[in-house]
Design an enzyme around this catalytic site. Structure first.
Site, PDB file in Angstrom:
ATOM      1  N   HIS A 176      -8.324  -3.137   4.865  1.00 54.03           N
ATOM      2  CA  HIS A 176      -7.527  -2.804   5.587  1.00 54.03           C
ATOM      3  C   HIS A 176      -8.251  -1.711   6.914  1.00 54.03           C
ATOM      4  CE1 HIS A 176      -7.260   0.859   3.554  1.00 54.03           C
ATOM      5  NE2 HIS A 176      -6.689   1.627   4.471  1.00 54.03           N
ATOM      6  N   HIS A 238     -14.818  -0.373   2.426  1.00 55.30           N
ATOM      7  CA  HIS A 238     -14.615   0.034   3.531  1.00 55.30           C
ATOM      8  C   HIS A 238     -15.849   0.719   4.249  1.00 55.30           C
ATOM      9  CE1 HIS A 238     -10.550  -0.400   2.451  1.00 55.30           C
ATOM     10  NE2 HIS A 238     -10.447   0.559   1.735  1.00 55.30           N
TER      11      HIS A 238
HETATM   12  C1  BG6 Z   1      -7.938   2.360  -0.161  1.00 59.73           C
HETATM   13  C2  BG6 Z   1      -8.477   3.193  -1.532  1.00 59.73           C
HETATM   14  O1  BG6 Z   1      -8.510   1.007  -0.294  1.00 59.73           O
HETATM   15  O2  BG6 Z   1      -8.209   3.171   0.961  1.00 59.73           O
HETATM   16  C3  BG6 Z   1      -7.922   4.295  -1.716  1.00 59.73           C
HETATM   17  O3  BG6 Z   1      -8.411   2.212  -2.723  1.00 59.73           O
HETATM   18  C4  BG6 Z   1      -7.988   5.263  -0.346  1.00 59.73           C
HETATM   19  O4  BG6 Z   1      -8.471   5.127  -2.935  1.00 59.73           O
HETATM   20  C5  BG6 Z   1      -7.310   4.448   0.789  1.00 59.73           C
HETATM   21  O5  BG6 Z   1      -7.081   6.361  -0.657  1.00 59.73           O
HETATM   22  C6  BG6 Z   1      -7.835   5.188   2.153  1.00 59.73           C
HETATM   23  O6  BG6 Z   1      -7.255   4.494   3.009  1.00 59.73           O
HETATM   24  P1  BG6 Z   1      -6.935   5.332   4.675  1.00 59.73           P
HETATM   25  O7  BG6 Z   1      -6.391   4.416   5.270  1.00 59.73           O
HETATM   26  O8  BG6 Z   1      -5.879   6.188   4.044  1.00 59.73           O
HETATM   27  O9  BG6 Z   1      -8.207   6.113   4.996  1.00 59.73           O
END
Ligand code: BG6
Length: 490
Positions: A176, A238
């Site tokens: 994402h 990420h």
């Molecule tokens: C997710 C993780 O992919 O991303 C989570 O599994 C994390 O642990 C999250 O909290 C963080 O996403 P964002 O968009 O809030 O930075």
């Protein structure tokens, strides 16, 4: 964002009552609908195990939408129209016969999208059952979420199961972070601005920092997280994706494969971290009790459901080197953790100083430009440039001044879509450039696996850090050894 689509979509959403679907996917679909981007006739089939009627589901969705979107974005009429697009099918995903009704629901004139918001171990089962009931054609698009496995071998098993039924060009693997507006802006920043493009290498950049910090702890999802740890949960996907976007060579065009080919080259060039390098290149931490946003909070081992002997890391800092022409000698310091002082993701590009320095010797440490890219919150960029201090008495004293671009101010009229809106929109358009290809997943695992193996072999527990701090002091030591500091300490 763009023109609405002409072809309607039939979206089958497996795991529709789970957290992801409820908190992210339905609100994002509602936003697309509200912006007029769902083609007329598009429908959603929510699929889950719970015995619930479609009326109950729609009522739950109305409250959910009201809770998840802002008051200005919630329109009772539009929300009502949106939920009327949603049907419900109760299904045990392993029950082959149950899939019969799915085929009947799908209108073959619509674009079929299968979204598996389920644990990855279900992907193969769902794919095979759908195939058995001819619920997929070569046009069907299939969306899966991370984690794709917990190491290289298990990711191959999942990818093989998917590949048995679908071609790679049908698969949309979500990370994402790639849907975040600022992350896509990295592509624009680097490849639309020759100013930066011409400076983007070891001749001009001394080092790069990437921080993805969260202030929350593990709270209610201890069981899942403890199996993964921060390196699998955040670094393998990420952080390595962000690193790839910063480090990749310019793609020939914006097509999915051109972009992904370049990212894969970076992953392949990541320098292996051998056991003897671990102490200098890797810091692993676990939070203990402390304070977060002014409140006393528990340590990881005291969280609900915790196994007190767990040695799972909630923080990782790494010095990453890329063995290629462009990045030789330029370390990427990356770190990510739970229970940090704030939720904040940013990338800092530290440029090298000018080759010959003619100003006050006491100020030499100031003499390099920095580009700060804020991914969240307060999305934007700051370029720190050197200017002269104002005033007759200041001589040629230097100071670092910001050239500031804050998206919420500069583009005030445009709402920043959230990551899932962008990703769902791209899936409906059939554009894979923001999705992760199989070889990316596997190269990322290969690199991360060797670090996890080194941890296992050494048997060393993670270092403790108090909740509400920037991780173990060893992370500061790691960067200080190279004569540098993390941005907030500078
Ligand atoms: C997710 C993780 O992919 O991303 C989570 O599994 C994390 O642990 C999250 O909290 C963080 O996403 P964002 O968009 O809030 O930075």
């Amino acid at each position: 964002m763009s023109e609405p689509l002409q072809t309607s979509c039939d979206l089958m959403l497996f795991g529709a009552l789970g957290n992801l679907a409820q908190k992210k996917l339905f609100p994002a679909l509602y936003q697309l609908d509200r912006s007029g981007l769902l083609a007329p006739g598009s429908r959603i089939l929510a699929i889950a195990r719970r015995d619930i009627s479609v009326e109950e589901l729609r009522a739950e969705l109305m409250s959910r939408l009201e809770a998840e979107v802002t008051a200005e974005e919630f329109d009772l009429n539009l929300a009502g129209l949106f939920v009327s697009r949603v049907d419900y099918q109760r299904l045990d995903f392993t029950d082959t016969e149950g899939y019969l009704s799915l085929n009947a629901w799908h209108d073959s004139g619509s674009q079929l999208i299968i979204y598996m918001a389920t644990p990855p171990m279900m992907y193969g089962v769902i794919a095979r059952n759908l195939r058995a009931h001819r619920c997929c054609t070569a046009r069907t698009r299939v969306v899966v979420e991370k984690p794709i496995g917990h190491d290289l071998e298990s990711s191959k098993v999942i990818n093989d199961e998917l590949a048995e039924v679908y071609h790679e060009n049908q698969l949309f693997r979500i990370d994402h972070y790639l849907g975040k507006e600022t992350v896509q802006n990295l592509i624009a920043l680097r490849f639309a601005n020759n100013l930066f493009a011409s400076q983007w290498d070891q001749n001009h950049i001394s080092h790069v920092e990437i921080t993805v910090a969260e202030s929350t702890g593990i709270g209610g999802r201890w069981g899942y997280f403890d199996q993964a740890g921060q390196i699998r949960d955040m670094v393998q996907n990420h952080l390595l994706q962000l690193l790839c976007l910063i480090a990749m060579d310019p793609p020939a065009d914006l097509s999915a494969d051109s972009l992904r080919d370049e990212k894969v080259k970076v992953l392949k060039a990541l320098k292996k971290i051998t056991p003897d390098m671990m102490e200098q290149y890797v810091v692993r931490g676990q939070y203990s009790g402390g304070a977060s946003n002014g409140k006393v909070v528990q340590g990881y081992l005291e969280e609900e459901g915790a196994d007190k002997s767990s040695e799972t890391e909630t923080f990782v800092a790494l010095k990453v080197e890329i063995d290629n022409w462009r990045w030789s000698g330029v370390p990427f310091y990356i770190r990510t953790g739970k229970r940090m002082p704030e939720k904040m993701s940013q990338i800092i590009i530290h440029f090298k100083p000018a080759p010959h320095y003619i100003f006050d010797p006491d100020q030499k440490h100031l003499a390099n430009n920095k580009l700060i890219i804020r991914l969240q919150p307060d999305e934007g960029m700051t370029l720190k440039i050197l200017t002269k201090e104002n005033g007759l008495d200041k001589g040629m004293r230097l100071r670092q001044s910001p050239l500031e671009l804050t998206f919420s101010e500069t583009f005030a009229a445009d709402r920043i879509p959230n990551a899932y809106e962008r990703l769902l929109w791209e899936i409906m358009r059939g554009n894979q450039y923001l999705f992760v290809r199989r070889d990316e997943v596997e190269h990322a695992w290969r690199w991360v696996d060797q670090i996890i193996q080194n941890w296992r072999d050494s048997g060393e527990p993670p270092k403790r850090y108090a909740a509400g701090t920037w991780g173990p002091v060893a992370s500061i030591a790691m960067i200080t050894r190279d004569g540098r500091s993390w941005y907030e300490d500078a």
